[in-house]
Design a protein around this motif. Structure first.
Motif, PDB file in Angstrom:
ATOM      1  N   PHE A  12       0.828  -1.212   0.000  1.00 59.25           N
ATOM      2  CA  PHE A  12       0.000   0.000   0.000  1.00 59.25           C
ATOM      3  C   PHE A  12       0.866   1.267   0.000  1.00 59.25           C
ATOM      4  O   PHE A  12       0.616   2.224  -0.742  1.00 59.25           O
ATOM      5  CB  PHE A  12      -0.925  -0.026   1.231  1.00 59.25           C
ATOM      6  CG  PHE A  12      -1.704   1.260   1.409  1.00 59.25           C
ATOM      7  CD1 PHE A  12      -2.801   1.529   0.604  1.00 59.25           C
ATOM      8  CD2 PHE A  12      -1.314   2.177   2.380  1.00 59.25           C
ATOM      9  CE1 PHE A  12      -3.481   2.717   0.771  1.00 59.25           C
ATOM     10  CE2 PHE A  12      -2.021   3.352   2.528  1.00 59.25           C
ATOM     11  CZ  PHE A  12      -3.108   3.626   1.737  1.00 59.25           C
ATOM     12  N   HIS A  13       1.921   1.240   0.846  1.00 59.53           N
ATOM     13  CA  HIS A  13       2.826   2.409   0.863  1.00 59.53           C
ATOM     14  C   HIS A  13       3.540   2.578  -0.469  1.00 59.53           C
ATOM     15  O   HIS A  13       3.755   3.694  -0.935  1.00 59.53           O
ATOM     16  CB  HIS A  13       3.855   2.253   2.012  1.00 59.53           C
ATOM     17  CG  HIS A  13       3.233   2.367   3.379  1.00 59.53           C
ATOM     18  ND1 HIS A  13       2.619   3.500   3.859  1.00 59.53           N
ATOM     19  CD2 HIS A  13       3.114   1.436   4.384  1.00 59.53           C
ATOM     20  CE1 HIS A  13       2.161   3.294   5.076  1.00 59.53           C
ATOM     21  NE2 HIS A  13       2.446   2.026   5.436  1.00 59.53           N
ATOM     22  N   GLN A  14       3.903   1.496  -1.093  1.00 58.89           N
ATOM     23  CA  GLN A  14       4.575   1.595  -2.398  1.00 58.89           C
ATOM     24  C   GLN A  14       3.626   2.162  -3.452  1.00 58.89           C
ATOM     25  O   GLN A  14       4.007   2.966  -4.300  1.00 58.89           O
ATOM     26  CB  GLN A  14       5.071   0.198  -2.823  1.00 58.89           C
ATOM     27  CG  GLN A  14       6.217  -0.321  -1.959  1.00 58.89           C
ATOM     28  CD  GLN A  14       6.656  -1.701  -2.382  1.00 58.89           C
ATOM     29  OE1 GLN A  14       5.985  -2.331  -3.220  1.00 58.89           O
ATOM     30  NE2 GLN A  14       7.773  -2.187  -1.798  1.00 58.89           N
ATOM     31  N   ARG A  15       2.365   1.711  -3.380  1.00 58.79           N
ATOM     32  CA  ARG A  15       1.416   2.232  -4.374  1.00 58.79           C
ATOM     33  C   ARG A  15       1.178   3.720  -4.156  1.00 58.79           C
ATOM     34  O   ARG A  15       1.062   4.485  -5.123  1.00 58.79           O
ATOM     35  CB  ARG A  15       0.096   1.462  -4.247  1.00 58.79           C
ATOM     36  CG  ARG A  15       0.172   0.045  -4.800  1.00 58.79           C
ATOM     37  CD  ARG A  15      -1.231  -0.530  -4.983  1.00 58.79           C
ATOM     38  NE  ARG A  15      -1.976  -0.524  -3.742  1.00 58.79           N
ATOM     39  CZ  ARG A  15      -2.022  -1.539  -2.879  1.00 58.79           C
ATOM     40  NH1 ARG A  15      -1.292  -2.639  -3.105  1.00 58.79           N
ATOM     41  NH2 ARG A  15      -2.741  -1.461  -1.768  1.00 58.79           N
ATOM     42  N   ARG A  16       1.148   4.128  -2.930  1.00 59.63           N
ATOM     43  CA  ARG A  16       0.934   5.557  -2.673  1.00 59.63           C
ATOM     44  C   ARG A  16       2.113   6.393  -3.150  1.00 59.63           C
ATOM     45  O   ARG A  16       1.955   7.469  -3.741  1.00 59.63           O
ATOM     46  CB  ARG A  16       0.714   5.780  -1.171  1.00 59.63           C
ATOM     47  CG  ARG A  16       0.292   7.222  -0.842  1.00 59.63           C
ATOM     48  CD  ARG A  16      -0.043   7.386   0.609  1.00 59.63           C
ATOM     49  NE  ARG A  16       1.127   7.078   1.459  1.00 59.63           N
ATOM     50  CZ  ARG A  16       1.116   7.167   2.785  1.00 59.63           C
ATOM     51  NH1 ARG A  16       0.003   7.505   3.417  1.00 59.63           N
ATOM     52  NH2 ARG A  16       2.195   6.875   3.483  1.00 59.63           N
ATOM     53  N   GLY A  17       3.319   5.917  -2.942  1.00 58.48           N
ATOM     54  CA  GLY A  17       4.507   6.651  -3.414  1.00 58.48           C
ATOM     55  C   GLY A  17       4.550   6.732  -4.931  1.00 58.48           C
ATOM     56  O   GLY A  17       4.927   7.745  -5.534  1.00 58.48           O
ATOM     57  N   LEU A  19       1.987   6.658  -6.869  1.00 59.51           N
ATOM     58  CA  LEU A  19       0.939   7.587  -7.307  1.00 59.51           C
ATOM     59  C   LEU A  19       1.407   9.035  -7.173  1.00 59.51           C
ATOM     60  O   LEU A  19       1.172   9.877  -8.064  1.00 59.51           O
ATOM     61  CB  LEU A  19      -0.312   7.345  -6.462  1.00 59.51           C
ATOM     62  CG  LEU A  19      -1.525   8.250  -6.791  1.00 59.51           C
ATOM     63  CD1 LEU A  19      -1.973   8.058  -8.225  1.00 59.51           C
ATOM     64  CD2 LEU A  19      -2.681   7.958  -5.823  1.00 59.51           C
ATOM     65  N   ILE A  20       2.073   9.317  -6.095  1.00 61.35           N
ATOM     66  CA  ILE A  20       2.584  10.695  -5.900  1.00 61.35           C
ATOM     67  C   ILE A  20       3.607  11.047  -6.973  1.00 61.35           C
ATOM     68  O   ILE A  20       3.613  12.151  -7.535  1.00 61.35           O
ATOM     69  CB  ILE A  20       3.195  10.838  -4.502  1.00 61.35           C
ATOM     70  CG1 ILE A  20       2.081  10.676  -3.430  1.00 61.35           C
ATOM     71  CG2 ILE A  20       3.901  12.182  -4.348  1.00 61.35           C
ATOM     72  CD1 ILE A  20       2.603  10.670  -2.004  1.00 61.35           C
TER      73      ILE A  20
END
Length: 419
Positions: A12-17, A19-20
């Motif tokens: 989840f953290h990787q996907r958020r990074g 996306l940013i």
């Protein structure tokens, strides 16, 4: 155990990074596109070129020929001795102005006086012989009338009388020659003018026509200026010169054309053209009362041939030369310029006559033409505050002689008119 929780949260953290990062990249791309598109839109409107302009006017333009000339005196006389003898006296000072007939030098006359006395004695002797021959002829005439002498004797006496008469005439001619020699001993000025440096001192023996002579006399006033005009201008000069009552004015300037020395009138045109240069010699007469012109001085001559009336005039810097020939940048109503081909005529340095291709009232560019082209947009410069003394310069007539730096002065006046 909670050991598996960080492993489940890591995606989840990787996907958020990720996306940013994508959002940041998209924003950067949008900014770059906006910058590029905005720059192109700004460049499409090229700013107009700031120029100076003025309208073509009607006026009078003197048609002047500018030529090089030489001051040529009316008379330059090298006084030479007419006979031989010792120079006993000199009656002038170097650089002195002399009048015609003024005493210059004296040659020892004693030998010629003695020769004259001998000729006078011979004349007296021959006159006595003639008187005796005439008396004999009168006596022979009486005897011949009485048939007392032979015919031949009477005829011989007639021939004798004629011979004695011829001898007397020869003696009289000899005396006249010695009188002339005595006059030649007393050397006088043949013309009025200024004497140069003394060429021979008293005590020297001079001979007839010996060089360098006694002295040189040059007429200072009036004087003449000789110059040449090209063959292409000769027809116009002849037309005006041969017109009834016409007098072509001539202005003479110094060698660097910075100061006017004198004025005169054209009075002679040579009868031959110099084939090597294609020019015709002309001569102008100048009063030279102040002796501003010196013999053999190099001068600049301005010959006023004619004056064009109501000619179309533009400032000289407005006329350009290039591939189309002579042209001007004509200012259009939409604040653009167009290349306009013209035929230029005479110029006085400040203004130039346009013979064809332009009408009075049309506006032409006078300054700022370095980056102009056909169809370019322009902006006429605002008028500058008038400086002291500029108004008289702008109001001066174009008929005057060319002045130094005339183009710069006219460029300032043109910018003022354009406003």
């Amino acid at each position: 155990m909670n050991v598996g929780t960080p492993q489940a949260a890591r995606p989840f953290h990787q996907r958020r990074g990720l996306l940013i990062a994508v959002i940041v990249i998209i924003a950067v791309v949008i900014l770059i596109l906006v910058h590029l598109l905005g720059g192109k839109k700004a460049r499409t409107g090229t700013p107009p070129q700031v120029v100076s302009a003025t309208a073509a006017t009607l006026g009078d333009m003197p048609e002047i020929l500018n030529e090089l000339g030489t001051v040529t005196p009316v008379a330059t006389v090298n006084v030479l001795p007419q006979l031989s003898g010792y120079l006993t006296a000199v009656g002038y000072q170097e650089g002195q102005d002399v009048t015609k007939g003024q005493f210059l030098a004296q040659i020892d006359p004693r030998q010629y006086e003695i020769d004259k006395q001998q000729a006078q004695a011979q004349l007296a002797k021959d006159q006595a012989s003639l008187a005796q021959a005439r008396a004999d002829l009168a006596r022979y005439a009486q005897l011949h009338a009485q048939k007392s002498i032979a015919e031949q004797t009477y005829a011989d006496q007639q021939f004798t009388v004629r011979q004695e008469e011829a001898a007397v005439q020869a003696d009289q001619a000899n005396i006249a020659q010695y009188d002339l020699d005595l006059a030649y001993c007393h050397i006088t000025a043949p013309v009025a003018g200024r004497v140069g440096l003394r060429l021979v001192d008293p005590g020297n023996y001079v001979t007839a026509s010996s060089s360098p002579g006694i002295v040189t006399i040059t007429t200072m006033k009036p004087t003449t200026v000789q110059f040449t005009v090209p063959q292409n201008s000769l027809a116009k000069v002849l037309q005006q010169f041969n017109a009834p009552g016409a007098k072509l004015a001539v202005a003479i300037y110094n060698s660097d054309n910075s100061r006017q020395l004198a004025t005169g009138t054209l009075y002679a045109i040579s009868n031959q053209m110099a084939t090597s240069t294609g020019t015709v010699p002309l001569r102008a007469t100048v009063p030279n009362a102040d002796e501003a012109l010196f013999p053999s001085e190099f001068v600049n001559v301005q010959l006023l041939v004619d004056t064009l009336q109501n000619a179309v005039l533009v400032p000289t810097p407005a006329v350009q030369s290039g591939a189309p020939g002579d042209y001007v940048y004509l200012v259009n109503d939409d604040q653009t310029v167009s290349v306009h081909k013209v035929t230029q005529g005479p110029s006085d340095g400040k203004s130039t006559v346009i013979l064809s291709g332009l009408s009075a009232g049309q506006t032409v560019v006078t300054d700022g033409m370095d980056r102009l082209s056909d169809g370019a947009r322009i902006k006429i410069a605002a008028a500058k505050p008038a400086q002291a003394g500029s108004a008289p310069a702008a109001a001066s007539s174009s008929a005057g002689p060319p002045q130094p730096h005339g183009k710069r002065a006219h460029a300032s006046a043109s910018a003022t008119q354009a406003s």
